[in-house]
Design an enzyme around this catalytic site. Structure first.
Site, mmCIF file in Angstrom:
data_model
loop_
_atom_site.group_PDB
_atom_site.id
_atom_site.type_symbol
_atom_site.label_atom_id
_atom_site.label_comp_id
_atom_site.label_asym_id
_atom_site.label_seq_id
_atom_site.Cartn_x
_atom_site.Cartn_y
_atom_site.Cartn_z
ATOM 1 N N GLY A 291 -7.679 14.482 -10.502
ATOM 2 C CA GLY A 291 -8.632 13.243 -10.598
ATOM 3 C C GLY A 291 -8.215 12.434 -9.541
ATOM 4 C CG HIS B 100 -4.912 3.916 -8.987
ATOM 5 N ND1 HIS B 100 -5.062 4.176 -8.124
ATOM 6 C CD2 HIS B 100 -5.534 4.354 -10.030
ATOM 7 C CE1 HIS B 100 -5.384 5.144 -8.010
ATOM 8 N NE2 HIS B 100 -6.050 5.623 -9.302
ATOM 9 C CG HIS C 34 -3.714 0.921 -3.467
ATOM 10 N ND1 HIS C 34 -2.883 -0.479 -2.035
ATOM 11 C CD2 HIS C 34 -2.446 -0.090 -4.483
ATOM 12 C CE1 HIS C 34 -2.068 -0.890 -2.403
ATOM 13 N NE2 HIS C 34 -2.041 -0.988 -4.004
ATOM 14 C CG HIS D 36 -1.896 0.981 0.864
ATOM 15 N ND1 HIS D 36 -3.436 1.311 0.614
ATOM 16 C CD2 HIS D 36 -1.851 2.929 1.276
ATOM 17 C CE1 HIS D 36 -3.777 2.341 0.633
ATOM 18 N NE2 HIS D 36 -2.328 3.135 1.069
#
Ligand code: 5GP
Ligand code: ZN
Length: 113
Positions: A92, A99, A97, A46
């Site tokens: 946005g 990505h 987490h 994480h």
């Protein structure tokens, strides 16, 4: 991270359409695709957002780009593709987490919206 949507997806507590997985990286289809190919590439560790990358955790990020390169070849994305990581709300980011969106299958405008 107890209450993280993507940690729950990695753990299998929330279903996802997995495309690839190894020791440190998980790749799955975005639930609301914005292109014919729209994958999310995430580290199993994480990390909340891009500005939390540092000397200690950047290895997984370079591995993510190796995975993206391999997937792009395997999927035949020879016409091009786009990788996006939104960092923070005004950029946005909606899931905290880290990505990397892997987008392909249509033309993309620039500058980004
Ligand atoms: P962000 O807006 O943070 O850059 O990207 C988050 C992405 O996660 C969005 O494209 C959104 O569609 C996707 N997403 C949100 N919830 C889920 C979910 O439960 N499953 C999947 N597969 N994707 C999700
Ligand atoms: Zn998480």
């Amino acid at each position: 991270m107890n209450d993280c949507l993507f940690c729950k997806i990695i753990a299998g507590e929330i279903p996802s359409e997995k495309v690839y997985e190894d020791e440190t990286v998980y790749v799955f289809k975005d639930i609301a695709p914005t292109a014919p190919t729209h994958l999310l590439v995430i580290p199993k560790e994480h990390i909340s957002r891009l500005d939390e990358i540092n000397e200690e955790n950047s290895g997984v990020i370079s591995h993510i780009y190796e995975v993206i390169s391999k997937l792009a070849k395997d999927m035949g994305l020879t016409n091009g593709f786009r990788v996006v990581s939104n960092c923070g709300e005004s950029a946005g980011q909606s899931v905290f987490h880290i990505h990397f969106h892997l987008l392909a299958g249509r033309d993309f405008g620039w500058p980004a919206g």
